[in-house]
Design a protein around this motif. Sequence first.
Motif, PDB file in Angstrom:
ATOM      1  N   ARG A 149      22.743  -5.868  -5.755  1.00 40.62           N
ATOM      2  CA  ARG A 149      23.591  -6.526  -4.770  1.00 40.62           C
ATOM      3  C   ARG A 149      23.003  -6.430  -3.366  1.00 40.62           C
ATOM      4  N   SER A 150      22.162  -5.447  -3.127  1.00 37.17           N
ATOM      5  CA  SER A 150      21.554  -5.274  -1.811  1.00 37.17           C
ATOM      6  C   SER A 150      20.169  -4.658  -1.973  1.00 37.17           C
ATOM      7  N   VAL A 151      19.304  -4.925  -1.042  1.00 33.45           N
ATOM      8  CA  VAL A 151      17.986  -4.292  -1.050  1.00 33.45           C
ATOM      9  C   VAL A 151      18.131  -2.783  -0.972  1.00 33.45           C
ATOM     10  N   ARG A 152      19.153  -2.319  -0.281  1.00 29.38           N
ATOM     11  CA  ARG A 152      19.363  -0.868  -0.153  1.00 29.38           C
ATOM     12  C   ARG A 152      19.594  -0.199  -1.507  1.00 29.38           C
ATOM     13  N   ASP A 153      20.052  -0.984  -2.491  1.00 25.99           N
ATOM     14  CA  ASP A 153      20.353  -0.413  -3.806  1.00 25.99           C
ATOM     15  C   ASP A 153      19.115  -0.256  -4.681  1.00 25.99           C
ATOM     16  N   ILE A 154      18.000  -0.813  -4.269  1.00 25.80           N
ATOM     17  CA  ILE A 154      16.785  -0.751  -5.078  1.00 25.80           C
ATOM     18  C   ILE A 154      16.202   0.646  -5.017  1.00 25.80           C
ATOM     19  N   ASP A 155      15.908   1.186  -6.170  1.00 25.81           N
ATOM     20  CA  ASP A 155      15.342   2.527  -6.257  1.00 25.81           C
ATOM     21  C   ASP A 155      13.818   2.421  -6.207  1.00 25.81           C
ATOM     22  N   GLY A 156      13.282   2.502  -5.022  1.00 20.20           N
ATOM     23  CA  GLY A 156      11.843   2.386  -4.841  1.00 20.20           C
ATOM     24  C   GLY A 156      11.518   1.482  -3.661  1.00 20.20           C
ATOM     25  N   PRO A 157      10.269   1.494  -3.230  1.00 20.56           N
ATOM     26  CA  PRO A 157       9.899   0.701  -2.057  1.00 20.56           C
ATOM     27  C   PRO A 157       9.882  -0.793  -2.370  1.00 20.56           C
ATOM     28  N   VAL A 158      10.144  -1.595  -1.342  1.00 18.09           N
ATOM     29  CA  VAL A 158      10.007  -3.043  -1.413  1.00 18.09           C
ATOM     30  C   VAL A 158       9.048  -3.447  -0.298  1.00 18.09           C
ATOM     31  N   ASP A 159       7.937  -4.054  -0.673  1.00 17.52           N
ATOM     32  CA  ASP A 159       6.932  -4.427   0.325  1.00 17.52           C
ATOM     33  C   ASP A 159       7.238  -5.756   0.992  1.00 17.52           C
ATOM     34  N   LEU A 160       7.738  -6.718   0.217  1.00 19.19           N
ATOM     35  CA  LEU A 160       7.972  -8.056   0.739  1.00 19.19           C
ATOM     36  C   LEU A 160       9.332  -8.552   0.263  1.00 19.19           C
ATOM     37  N   ALA A 161      10.074  -9.139   1.202  1.00 20.48           N
ATOM     38  CA  ALA A 161      11.352  -9.752   0.850  1.00 20.48           C
ATOM     39  C   ALA A 161      11.276 -11.241   1.145  1.00 20.48           C
ATOM     40  N   VAL A 162      11.631 -12.058   0.144  1.00 19.97           N
ATOM     41  CA  VAL A 162      11.731 -13.503   0.316  1.00 19.97           C
ATOM     42  C   VAL A 162      13.205 -13.814   0.557  1.00 19.97           C
ATOM     43  N   VAL A 163      13.519 -14.317   1.746  1.00 20.76           N
ATOM     44  CA  VAL A 163      14.906 -14.498   2.166  1.00 20.76           C
ATOM     45  C   VAL A 163      15.309 -15.947   1.939  1.00 20.76           C
ATOM     46  N   LEU A 166       0.558 -10.654   1.932  1.00 18.68           N
ATOM     47  CA  LEU A 166      -0.094 -11.407   0.856  1.00 18.68           C
ATOM     48  C   LEU A 166      -0.443 -10.555  -0.354  1.00 18.68           C
ATOM     49  N   THR A 167      -0.403  -9.247  -0.231  1.00 20.26           N
ATOM     50  CA  THR A 167      -0.742  -8.373  -1.366  1.00 20.26           C
ATOM     51  C   THR A 167       0.341  -7.324  -1.584  1.00 20.26           C
ATOM     52  N   PRO A 168       1.574  -7.736  -1.723  1.00 27.26           N
ATOM     53  CA  PRO A 168       2.639  -6.740  -1.899  1.00 27.26           C
ATOM     54  C   PRO A 168       2.598  -6.123  -3.285  1.00 27.26           C
ATOM     55  N   GLY A 169       3.052  -4.885  -3.354  1.00 29.51           N
ATOM     56  CA  GLY A 169       3.187  -4.242  -4.658  1.00 29.51           C
ATOM     57  C   GLY A 169       4.544  -4.485  -5.276  1.00 29.51           C
ATOM     58  N   SER A 170       5.488  -4.944  -4.448  1.00 29.36           N
ATOM     59  CA  SER A 170       6.835  -5.232  -4.953  1.00 29.36           C
ATOM     60  C   SER A 170       7.455  -6.309  -4.077  1.00 29.36           C
ATOM     61  N   VAL A 171       8.237  -7.180  -4.698  1.00 31.03           N
ATOM     62  CA  VAL A 171       8.861  -8.301  -4.000  1.00 31.03           C
ATOM     63  C   VAL A 171      10.328  -8.372  -4.397  1.00 31.03           C
ATOM     64  N   ALA A 172      11.184  -8.528  -3.404  1.00 31.57           N
ATOM     65  CA  ALA A 172      12.599  -8.780  -3.645  1.00 31.57           C
ATOM     66  C   ALA A 172      12.925 -10.194  -3.174  1.00 31.57           C
ATOM     67  N   GLU A 224      16.325  -1.159   7.124  1.00 31.28           N
ATOM     68  CA  GLU A 224      16.766   0.194   6.787  1.00 31.28           C
ATOM     69  C   GLU A 224      16.117   0.696   5.503  1.00 31.28           C
ATOM     70  N   HIS A 225      15.741  -0.225   4.612  1.00 33.41           N
ATOM     71  CA  HIS A 225      15.107   0.182   3.355  1.00 33.41           C
ATOM     72  C   HIS A 225      13.596   0.355   3.503  1.00 33.41           C
ATOM     73  N   GLY A 226      13.045  -0.060   4.637  1.00 33.32           N
ATOM     74  CA  GLY A 226      11.605   0.095   4.849  1.00 33.32           C
ATOM     75  C   GLY A 226      10.763  -1.056   4.356  1.00 33.32           C
ATOM     76  N   VAL A 227      11.359  -2.242   4.202  1.00 39.32           N
ATOM     77  CA  VAL A 227      10.587  -3.426   3.804  1.00 39.32           C
ATOM     78  C   VAL A 227       9.532  -3.709   4.871  1.00 39.32           C
ATOM     79  N   GLN A 228       8.335  -4.114   4.441  1.00 39.44           N
ATOM     80  CA  GLN A 228       7.224  -4.313   5.376  1.00 39.44           C
ATOM     81  C   GLN A 228       7.164  -5.711   5.971  1.00 39.44           C
ATOM     82  N   GLY A 229       7.633  -6.714   5.254  1.00 39.05           N
ATOM     83  CA  GLY A 229       7.534  -8.071   5.773  1.00 39.05           C
ATOM     84  C   GLY A 229       8.533  -9.000   5.121  1.00 39.05           C
TER      85      GLY A 229
END
Length: 1013
Positions: free
Chosen positions: A268-282, A213-219, A298-303
């Motif tokens: 094209r992929s979360v793996r290509d993002i330069d930096g952490p991703v806290d939350l992914a909306v699929v 609920l409090t992500p610093g970044s969202v993909a 593999e990219h370390g997404v938290q949720g």
Amino acid sequence: MQTPADRQDRHVYPSHWEADIVLRDGGTARVRPITVDDADRLVSFYEQVSDESKYYRFFAPYPRLSAKDVHRFTHHDFVDRVGLAATIGGEFVATVRYDRIGPGGMPASAPADEAEVAFLVQDAHQGRGVASALLEHIAAVARERGIRRFAAEVLPANNKMIKVFTDAGYTQQRSFEDGVVRLEFDLEPTDRSVAVQRAREQRAEARSVRRLLTPGSVAVIGVGRAPGGVGRSVLGNLRDAGFTGRLYAVNQAYPDDLKEVDGVPAHRSVRDIDGPVDLAVVAVPAEQVPGVVTDCGEHGVQGLVVLAAGYAESGPDGRERQRELVRHARTYGMRIIGPNAFGVINTAVGVRLNASLAPEMPRPGRIGLFAQSGAIGIALLSRLHRRGGGVTGTTGVSTFVSSGNRADVSGNDVLQYWYDDTETDVVLMYLESIGNPRKFTRLSRRTAAAKPLVVVQSAGSAPQGHAVRATRLPHATVSALLRQAGVIRVDTITELVDAGLLLARQPLPAGPRVAILGNSESLGLLTYDRCLAEGLRPAPPLDLTTTATPADFHRALSQALADDTCDAVVVTAIPTIGEGAVGDGELAEALRSAAEGAHGKPVLVVHVELGGLAEALSAAGRTAPQPHVMAPGAFGGPQRPRTATPQPAADTPPAAPTVQPPASPSARSAGRPPASPSARSAGRPPASPSAGSAGRPGAAPAAWGAARTPPAAVTEDVRPPAAQPGSRLIPAYPAAERAVRALAEAVKYAQWRRESVDPGKVPEYDDIDEKGAAELIGTLLERGEGLTLGTEETCALLGRYGIPVHQSLPSPTPEAAVSAAADLGYPVALKATAPHLRHRADLGGVRLDLADEGQLRRAYAELTELFGPPGELRPVVQRMAPRGVDTVVRAVIDPAAGAVLSFGLAGAASQLLGDTAHRLVPVTDRDATSLVRSIRTAPLLFGWRGSTPVDTPALEELLLRVSRLVDDHPEVVAVTLEPVVVARHGVSVLGATVRLAPPPARDDLGPRTLPAY
């Protein structure tokens, strides 16, 4: 004690020890037994442990494991030698093992009940609570295998591991010898160890939800290049909400030269993002989700928030797909909301997250909202928007979660988060099913003691996709148990919103006394009648007549609030016409100013279509004009004009107005949960911009019921009155029954809050032989998996808990009956105990007060003539008990709710009318007292119509003893005492049955786990 099953299972893999756990930081890990196939994993794990940690483990430099070590640490018999590993991504991050030892510290087998335990945690994962969680699990395994005590030797410098043991809450002994600290502790759960475990559970699960609920970044994964589609809509909703973090658009079909979508970085992929991703909306089709989960892990997404459908709701194949989704995500330590979810919202000023299909950001407020169904979530957001914002004030939402199929994150997890969330004062939940009622009840009791919890629970079967434990309890019984835990249980979403707005805006009433005043005698009388029907104590309505002026309303409301015999006030109002008619603004100001000084009494308004009064009531609390203002554009884009005053859609139902009088900080003191001043500061977040969302191509349908004109948002520049420190709103209702029902729920909840301060205690009885009962149960269970005890065995077991059962002697012949009566002494009763006649006195299968042999023989002949030969009747002779009231006491272990104690009067009252009360085990003395008095036929126990009152204290003691028996021995899965005759002095148990079964491997006192898949 080692059982034959232990010996048979010595080398069988115990799959029920596998579990997913939530760690201290909110991430997840998997706990499982270590097997011979884990040799390479163990070596790799050990190589990543620092030399210092290795030294602490082996008390000497130990750079690598030998082949003998690897064999020892991977070959276990799962009885005397057990090893568990915590894994993330399939690799070990921590291990724990125990070895059973004898008195001299040498390896041993049962009946030795002590074991030596040791841990090793990778340095990168120290401080995440892995060791504490592993200790819970290895202790549960040890108890299952007959081990009652752990010993551990730790170097004095290894403070972290010493703290793991000492903080666990077990009864401990500590000694120091030869430069080593030796810790010994019993594994029997204590009040402190259970409290420690549950506190850790709350912190971990709350943090796992907070990360979502409090992500610093969202993909957003699945954002199309062309307007339209779910992914593009969610991306637009996030932008329009003013999300404060980093935002990314992801789609594997993007061309290499595409850098942005709607001004958002594209990849094209979360793996290509330069930096952490806290939350992914699929937002991709179900068949593409596994690859997305791998990329995110593999990219370390938290949720993950999985919007995709096609899972358990679609049938068996989808159910298996859903299980695999959860297993896959947990492998990487990620938690999931969904699948088939509507999304999540957080209105906090530092977040402004709208990762959902709702095109409008709800107004910020103090209500937390949870809905399993997306459709119901839309309806709740819409109603709160219409009634809690715009024309009726600004009570809004703090956070919103729609869990969809609820494969992972559930209502229990979100409750853990809301429990100590300073931004949430009231919790509203729509539940289609409760996956773990026992845990939900426990969490509800704790949450309700801090803030109101209002729940609508569907009475139907669990929706497809919701994994729930089957309950044998009626829906009404589960609802009653929830109410006992402090849950405000309502039946419709309308009642949910009605109660939630009152609890969010007003203090809790001190009692049921209600003052009613207004300018309509008929509306006042209708309100009066509804108060009586809801169990309130209304005073006669004060009719101000239709000529009442605003000054009259002000004077009457002020007097009512100042009256010590009044706990709440309901104001009724109808429109007036003609010369001298009351102006809307004047009346609103009169009510506001009168309520301004009332700090501990709720005020409600019942109105009847007062034209502009709704707007006037809202305006009465405003502190600033409402000009058109400019709000900063999202992501540094251009600013857009916004209208600060929201407008309802033309086709929406009439809104219910509210008054917002200022109140001192103590206005919430009468039972309302306190909030810090900063929580209500002018810095509360504004609602999101709405410009562009309704007209955006492909946007989701409007969620506010506004088919044509979605409401505009309140901006930071013009703060609504509800955000002002110390302010509170007066809720208004379009019907008397709705207002009174909400008030009645608040009264009952306030009473529960007062009583929960002292819940009572579970008494100790000196004559209870707990050890003797355990030995008897163990002996009896050696016969088989589950059995119903015979009469002698039942009497023996109950007798060890001070529950005597009147002796019944089988009487297969008239002579046997006469002999039994001679042994027992006259007068006696003759009863048929055949299943179709047992406890059916109405069928004539019982003869009472037989004073001599002649009467007994005649009664025997009558029974056999009426019902058949003795072999079918199964007659028994029993000594007469003192006359009294016949009652029934039952206890049952429900697979979902846990141990439940039930009480009612024998016969039609409980069987036909369902007049039975229930309490969760263990029952306290206060629970037993309320249980006896909570049935509708309770007056029969207290001298109804001049009858003799019976010995209810003796009845309460019996209830407490039955509760203790079931709580002390989980093998006792059912107890029925029927009838229990409650006389003027004492109680007599005339019939009893007990059923035993092996206890579950894990119960609510077991280690923390997530639902298994």
